[in-house]
Enzyme design. Structure first.
Site, mmCIF file in Angstrom:
data_model
loop_
_atom_site.group_PDB
_atom_site.id
_atom_site.type_symbol
_atom_site.label_atom_id
_atom_site.label_comp_id
_atom_site.label_asym_id
_atom_site.label_seq_id
_atom_site.Cartn_x
_atom_site.Cartn_y
_atom_site.Cartn_z
ATOM 1 C CG ASP A 1 -9.683 1.667 -0.376
ATOM 2 O OD1 ASP A 1 -9.692 0.363 -0.479
ATOM 3 O OD2 ASP A 1 -8.974 2.379 0.495
ATOM 4 C CG ASP B 1 -2.154 0.520 1.075
ATOM 5 O OD1 ASP B 1 -2.443 1.340 0.306
ATOM 6 O OD2 ASP B 1 -3.069 0.536 1.863
#
Ligand code: DGJ
Length: 694
Positions: free
Chosen positions: A515, A447
């Site tokens: 997301d 990430d």
């Protein structure tokens, strides 16, 4: 596929359906002649350049790679400063090296020790051409490079082009943008240090094309740092697009004997956006993705993030793993929260040791449990970052980019590690490596959750090199980890889908799409995602209904998520038996058909923005099998007997399939032209149709 050379120094790159023609004019300059559908090779001649190769015509000449120098005030690809402060380049042609699939044209400055190699590579099967440049300092004094792009592309028509890119933000990635470039410059200039959500390192140009019709020119840059894509139409109505590393706050010291190899550009001409996507999908799978997993189907995964956030612990993860295994998940990924003092976004990044309160017996207790269920285990990292509230930062405050005199601005309470310091890069490598060495981890979610600011990098003689060096360092660490742990798959993630460019896809096996896991929103996001990226790399989770995920039926959510690499992200511990059964049924079905999705050809026939419903068909390369997904969040009126026509099937093959309780046997030709009737109604209407050739 071939490269033809004429005695007028014209080079014709011949792909399956296209010609890309360039050459060298009498003034020794690199020139662009043509790009598009094939013409007769014997017609190409240097006549087009005669009278147009004068020094004062440079500004309008179509070039392959324009350098700054002379009467040339349009955009250029290369600008340097020599040691005596001369800031202009004047090139002469040196040589051409023509291979079966590769072409190198070499030029050098008439006075200074600078050489440029323009590189071209044609694809064996499709129409994708790879371009890049290599710039070498052949002397002994340092040369300062102020701009160095990868390629310049000239579009054939004098009429203006619409240029597509994407805009977006966290939770709203890949929103298509389209601008008609009649004059001036349309510039996508990313300055945040990473490719990000609000623009993509590519362009798609057309003059009214759609999925199946119209000339489409496109190119994508394999680079996820600061990039620039600059499209402009000049006073003679020529449209050019330049792509490369951004020159924003950029400088590079090219020392004696050194070569700067630019990131690659993959470009192509196709008829229709659908063909563009299919070619880029095949190319990405075949040529770009790291080899270990490129031809293997990706597993169905479970990810804990939406269910448990930072609050992970061994018992709750074991409970989720039990449920995940029960429904058929193959890879269980624990997301953020497992390490250091990581209870929220405020602390812990940089301290890559297992939190002993959450995992009192170590992480192996969970991994063994997951493996015991027959699943692989994956783990989340954000290796390039540090929280000021961390042991790492307390010990090495100088390891984050900073200026001593300036406030280091935090985003998500974190700073970016200076990967241009070899010791820091080594620490980052070791942090991940040690976990992979000591535990049975088969998957890393890498990430990256902020942009770069205060890019001090005073460790470098030329601190403006840091932007490019950071991007190269992160690729190098990922490559090194992959080489040492070839059985570990890597996912690229950046605040959702921020790093999903072809640079990431040259080093990572898949990307986190967004997301935003809302199935309704994903319908259009997935369309735009798949413009240039294959469905295989597009991770898509089925998640719970909550304040941002709309309350769609579970089957509907599966219908949408199955169109990429399927994952689950809901809190399975709260699922009813009925929901678990739906998961089980869909996952079992996905395993049967995933090869068609992950490796097949995608035909986007209907989309909710234009047609109220979505119809995507994935077809195997031999056209013996296909799978269509039909879905709508809701229609304004009940639609009775809508003819659903399918694309991508073989005209002369008869397929059997079931739809709405009816059994059919129809040819691809009939399905394309006549179609079958559907009664589309109800919120969350969704159908999956599986075609088999008989
Ligand atoms: C941002 C990612 O996009 C999410 O999926 C999740 O991994 C969080 N970071 C964790 O902090």
């Amino acid at each position: 596929m071939a490269i033809h050379v004429t005695d007028e120094r014209i080079f014709i790159l011949e792909t399956k359906n296209t010609h890309y023609v360039l050459g060298v004019d009498k003034s020794e300059r690199n020139r662009h002649l043509y790009w598009g559908p094939k013409c007769h090779i014997s017609d190409y001649s240097a006549q087009v350049w005669d009278g147009n190769d004068r020094d004062d015509q440079l500004g309008t000449a179509k070039q392959e790679y324009a350098v700054f120098g002379g009467i040339m005030h349009k955009e250029y690809d290369l600008k340097v400063k020599f040691s005596d402060a001369c800031r202009e380049i004047d090139l002469k042609f040196d040589s051409a090296d023509v291979g079966e699939n590769t072409l190198t044209l070499k030029f050098s400055d008439k006075v200074y020790p600078l050489s440029i190699a323009l590189k071209y590579q044609i694809s064996d099967v499709d129409d994708i051409i790879t371009r890049w440049a290599e710039v070498t300092n052949t002397g002994s004094d340092k040369i300062e490079v102020e701009r160095i792009y990868s390629a310049e592309l000239t579009l054939p028509s004098e009429k203006p082009y619409y240029v597509k890119n994407t805009n977006g933000s966290w939770g709203g990635e890949y929103e298509e943008t389209e601008t008609l470039v009649k004059g001036g410059n349309l510039v996508f200039d990313n300055k945040s240090g990473t490719s990000g959500q609000c623009m993509s390192p590519y362009f798609i140009a057309h003059q009214g094309a759609d999925e199946n019709v119209g000339d489409v020119y496109f190119a994508s840059l394999a680079y996820g740092g600061n990039f620039k894509v600059n499209c402009f139409r000049d006073s003679h109505y020529t449209t050019r697009v330049l792509l490369g590393v951004s020159d924003h706050d950029f400088k590079w010291f090219l020392r004696a004997g050194e070569t700067f190899v630019t990131p690659k550009v993959f470009c192509g001409y196709t008829y229709g956006f659908g063909e563009m996507s299919r070619q880029m999908h095949r190319f990405t799978l075949r040529e770009l993705l790291p080899k270990q997993f490129a031809d293997k189907p990706l597993p169905v995964l479970y990810n804990s993030w939406e269910a448990t956030g930072f609050g992970v612990n061994v018992e709750q993860q074991k409970a989720l793993a039990a449920r995940a295994a029960e429904v058929g998940v193959e890879l269980f990924v624990m997301d953020d929260g497992w390490f250091g003092n990581r209870h929220s976004e405020r602390a812990g990044l940089g301290d890559w040791y297992v939190n002993s309160e959450k995992f009192p017996n170590g992480i192996d207790e969970l991994i063994e449990c997951v493996n015991g269920y027959g699943m692989d285990f994956g783990l989340w990292f954000e290796p390039e970052m540090v929280n000021p509230d961390s042991d790492l930062f307390r010990e090495h405050p100088d390891w984050a980019y900073h200026y001593d005199t300036r406030t280091s601005h935090e985003q998500r309470c974190q700073l970016v590690l200076n990967l241009t310091i070899p010791e820091v890069a080594e620490y980052v490598f070791n942090s991940v490596d040690k976990m992979l060495e000591n535990h049975n981890i088969k998957y890393v979610k890498w990430d990256y959750n902020r942009s770069i600011s205060e890019m001090g990098a005073q460790n470098l003689e030329c601190p403006q090199e840091a932007w490019y060096r950071h991007a190269q360092a992160y690729y190098a660490i990922a490559d090194r980890l992959k080489a040492k742990h070839p059985d570990v798959a890597f996912e690229s993630c950046s605040s959702g889908g921020g790093r999903s460019d072809h640079g990431a896809l040259s080093h990572f096996d898949q990307v986190w799409t967004s997301d935003n896991t809302d199935a309704v929103d994903r319908m259009m996001m997935q369309k735009w995602f798949t413009y240039l990226r294959p469905a295989k790399v597009m991770r898509a989770w089925v998640t719970d209904t909550n304040y941002y995920n709309k309350p769609m039926p579970l089957d509907f959510k599966f219908n949408i998520a199955m169109q990429g690499s399927l994952g689950l992200g809901g809190n399975l511990s709260h699922y009813s038996q009925e929901d678990l059964d739906i998961c089980k049924r869909n996952i079992a079905f996905y395993k049967e058909i995933r090869n068609i999705i992950q490796f097949g050809d995608l035909y986007r026939t209907l989309n909710p923005d234009d047609d109220e419903m979505l119809l995507n068909t994935y077809v195997t390369s031999d056209k013996k099998e296909a799978i269509s997904f039909l879905a709508t969040a809701g229609t304004r009126f009940m639609k009775r007997a809508v003819p659903i026509r399918f694309e991508g099937l073989d005209d002369n093959t008869v397929y059997e399939f079931e739809f709405e309780g009816m059994k059919y046997q129809k040819s691809g030709l009939y399905l394309k032209n006549v179609g079958i009737p559907a009664v589309v109604y109800k919120m969350g209407y969704n159908k999956i149709i599986r075609f088999k050739a008989i």
